[in-house]
Design an enzyme around this catalytic site. Structure first.
Site, PDB file in Angstrom:
ATOM      1  N   GLY A 169     -15.982  -8.802  -0.738  1.00 38.86           N
ATOM      2  CA  GLY A 169     -17.055  -7.814  -0.865  1.00 38.86           C
ATOM      3  C   GLY A 169     -16.939  -6.984  -2.140  1.00 38.86           C
ATOM      4  O   GLY A 169     -17.934  -6.761  -2.841  1.00 38.86           O
ATOM      5  N   ALA A 249      -6.775  -3.029  -6.460  1.00 35.88           N
ATOM      6  CA  ALA A 249      -6.491  -3.626  -5.147  1.00 35.88           C
ATOM      7  C   ALA A 249      -5.260  -2.957  -4.533  1.00 35.88           C
ATOM      8  O   ALA A 249      -5.374  -1.958  -3.812  1.00 35.88           O
ATOM      9  CB  ALA A 249      -6.312  -5.125  -5.303  1.00 35.88           C
ATOM     10  N   ARG A 250      -4.084  -3.500  -4.847  1.00 30.69           N
ATOM     11  CA  ARG A 250      -2.824  -2.896  -4.423  1.00 30.69           C
ATOM     12  C   ARG A 250      -1.817  -3.156  -5.534  1.00 30.69           C
ATOM     13  O   ARG A 250      -1.818  -4.245  -6.133  1.00 30.69           O
ATOM     14  CB  ARG A 250      -2.296  -3.545  -3.124  1.00 30.69           C
ATOM     15  CG  ARG A 250      -2.973  -3.086  -1.849  1.00 30.69           C
ATOM     16  CD  ARG A 250      -2.635  -1.631  -1.495  1.00 30.69           C
ATOM     17  NE  ARG A 250      -3.237  -1.221  -0.222  1.00 30.69           N
ATOM     18  CZ  ARG A 250      -4.438  -0.671  -0.095  1.00 30.69           C
ATOM     19  NH1 ARG A 250      -5.183  -0.462  -1.171  1.00 30.69           N
ATOM     20  NH2 ARG A 250      -4.884  -0.322   1.088  1.00 30.69           N
ATOM     21  N   GLU A 279       3.877   3.769  -5.138  1.00 32.00           N
ATOM     22  CA  GLU A 279       3.161   5.053  -5.220  1.00 32.00           C
ATOM     23  C   GLU A 279       3.938   6.119  -4.448  1.00 32.00           C
ATOM     24  O   GLU A 279       4.442   5.826  -3.366  1.00 32.00           O
ATOM     25  CB  GLU A 279       1.751   4.881  -4.634  1.00 32.00           C
ATOM     26  CG  GLU A 279       0.924   3.940  -5.489  1.00 32.00           C
ATOM     27  CD  GLU A 279      -0.436   3.588  -4.871  1.00 32.00           C
ATOM     28  OE1 GLU A 279      -0.885   4.296  -3.949  1.00 32.00           O
ATOM     29  OE2 GLU A 279      -1.031   2.614  -5.328  1.00 32.00           O
ATOM     30  N   HIS A 297      -4.738   6.385  -7.496  1.00 32.54           N
ATOM     31  CA  HIS A 297      -5.302   5.763  -6.290  1.00 32.54           C
ATOM     32  C   HIS A 297      -6.515   6.554  -5.753  1.00 32.54           C
ATOM     33  O   HIS A 297      -6.457   7.153  -4.689  1.00 32.54           O
ATOM     34  CB  HIS A 297      -4.227   5.619  -5.197  1.00 32.54           C
ATOM     35  CG  HIS A 297      -4.567   4.533  -4.204  1.00 32.54           C
ATOM     36  ND1 HIS A 297      -3.610   3.764  -3.583  1.00 32.54           N
ATOM     37  CD2 HIS A 297      -5.762   4.075  -3.737  1.00 32.54           C
ATOM     38  CE1 HIS A 297      -4.201   2.897  -2.768  1.00 32.54           C
ATOM     39  NE2 HIS A 297      -5.508   3.062  -2.854  1.00 32.54           N
TER      40      HIS A 297
END
Ligand SMILES: *[C@@H]1O[C@H](CO)[C@@H](O)[C@H](O)[C@H]1NC(C)=O
Length: 340
Positions: A169, A249-250, A279, A297
């Protein structure tokens, strides 16, 4: 009269508290006093949450009380728990196989994050291409346009090839936005499209071709054991010299140490990052580099999107209580939810 099932709220709702309160006719709404994971596990062991059927995991503020939903935490949950409703699109903080083994279904919030995350990716693409971070730092330092010597001139997005790794998506949303900026789109998906319409006209290429042909690479895939460090030294070596990379994303999908080496060697010209491996700690080679654009983030940090995420999460709790199923179960458990 039978007792109502319990629904446990972990973390703090900022936008949809009323919607949560609206569940009270069908559930006893409970919370936790735990200020740490040890305290939460202790509450569970003492039976404080016995009877809880569904957990509303209002991440990330729930994280202080839960930490990762790993095998240890899942094992400590009361046996009545059947559903964990996670307030996020990415659910790498939850050990889904451990949940499946205990008969717990997990939901997440796809779709509602697509616009805000793709907007962040587009911002980072423009910032990294144009070198805007140099100007942002210079003006605050009182040196107007640039320090001496001036930073390198930026590049236009028009005519550049954007490679999207992971066309779900968010990737599709980004594709449409990047096309407005005149970018040509390639993509790679680990599960090859069965349904061509899902690609929205983007050209599918193999993973190595994506690395070799992209001027700009955007990472839009979930973090799981198969995607951890999917971009590392080998992959950087297959990229065009001077590539721009954007990650919303990550952090775990890209090897940060290898990235800093690739930037320092000139293989990677610049990056725009919203996510990091550890993080809130960021590699010093990134923090000290004025060319790269770094965000803490903030991908879904808007009133509209945060509200939609909370509504989605609570909607899953409602479905769990009323119908014994979830609206947006994680893909790994889709077959289980379908059998309910
Ligand atoms: C890419 O894979 C994901 C699942 O891994 C799927 O949801 C998505 O539709 C795929 N994209 C295309 C274009 O097939």
């Amino acid at each position: 009269m039978g007792t109502k099932p319990k629904a446990l709220l972990l973390g703090k709702l900022d936008h949809a508290q009323e919607t949560w309160n609206g569940l009270s006719p069908i559930a006893e709404l409970v919370t936790s006093r735990a200020r740490s994971r040890a305290e939460f596990i202790d509450e569970c062991i003492r039976g404080a949450h016995d009877g809880v059927v569904a957990i509303c995991d209002r991440a990330p503020s729930s994280f202080a009380a839960t930490g990762r939903y790993d095998a240890e935490l899942i094992a400590a949950l009361p046996s009545t728990v059947r559903f964990i409703c996670h307030n996020g699109a990415g659910y790498d903080s939850i050990d889904v196989p451990a949940c499946t083994a205990r008969g717990i279904l997990v939901s997440h919030c796809p779709k509602v994050v697509d616009d805000a995350t793709a907007d962040t990716a587009m911002f980072l693409i423009l910032a990294a291409l144009r070198g805007f971070n140099n100007g942002i730092l210079a003006i605050r330092a009182g040196v107007w346009k640039s320090p001496v010597p001036p930073p390198p001139l930026g590049h236009d997005p028009q005519g550049k090839t954007l490679g999207i790794l992971g066309l779900g998506g968010i990737g599709r949303n980004l594709k449409r936005k990047a096309e407005v900026f005149g970018m040509k789109i390639l993509y790679h998906n680990r599960t090859k499209p069965g349904d061509e319409t899902m690609a929205d006209g983007a050209e599918y290429v193999g993973f190595d071709d994506l690395l070799a042909r992209s001027d700009v690479l955007s990472l839009n895939l979930p973090l799981n054991p198969k995607t951890r460090n999917i971009i590392s030294t080998n992959e950087f070596n297959k990229m065009k010299k001077g590539i721009i990379i954007v990650n919303t994303a990550r952090g775990g999908v890209m090897d940060e140490e290898a990235l800093v080496e690739a930037i320092n060697s000139g293989r990677v010209l610049s990056v725009g990052l919203d996510v990091y491996q550890q993080e809130p700690n960021i590699h010093p080679g990134l923090v000290s580099n004025p060319h790269v654009c770094l965000l803490p983030h903030m991908g879904t940090s808007t009133v509209e999107t945060k509200t939609k995420m909370e509504e989605c999460t609570i909607g899953n709790v409602r479905a769990a209580l009323e119908k014994g199923t979830l609206n947006t179960v994680v893909p790994e458990q889709a077959h289980l939810a379908a059998n309910l």
